[in-house]
Design a protein around this motif. Sequence first.
Motif: not given
Length: 129
Positions: A68-72, A105-110
């Motif tokens: 689902p994501y390629l860069v983190q 645009f990225p998503v953000l988790w904290v």
Amino acid sequence: MTSTQKIAAVVAYPAKHPESGEPLAFDMEYYLASHMPMIEKAWGPYGLKSWSINTFADPCPLTGEKPPYLVQTTCYFDSVEDLRMAMRKGSEETRSDVEKFSNVFPVLWVGERRGRNVLEGENEGTAQA
């Protein structure tokens, strides 16, 4: 056991644009050479301690599926307050820079780090919370 890096801000770039479905285009060379130094300069005064980047193969070597994501990227801070301040006061320039290396645009988790153990290299075998 204590840690000076308690908060992890995870910035994840989806494998495809959430609206158009267009595949992620990501310029890692620019990201490493220009964007991350910009992040250090903008967020460092507000408590950025360190960062790390992970990339994910498409397809996933274990499942053969598209991740689902390629860069983190994970940015570490001592507190949520430090992260809030960094984002409020240090993100104007960095936010507009995203279009220079990514079409999504990225998503953000904290999150709060609850444990850590390095099995090789520096601090080998040292558990940290």
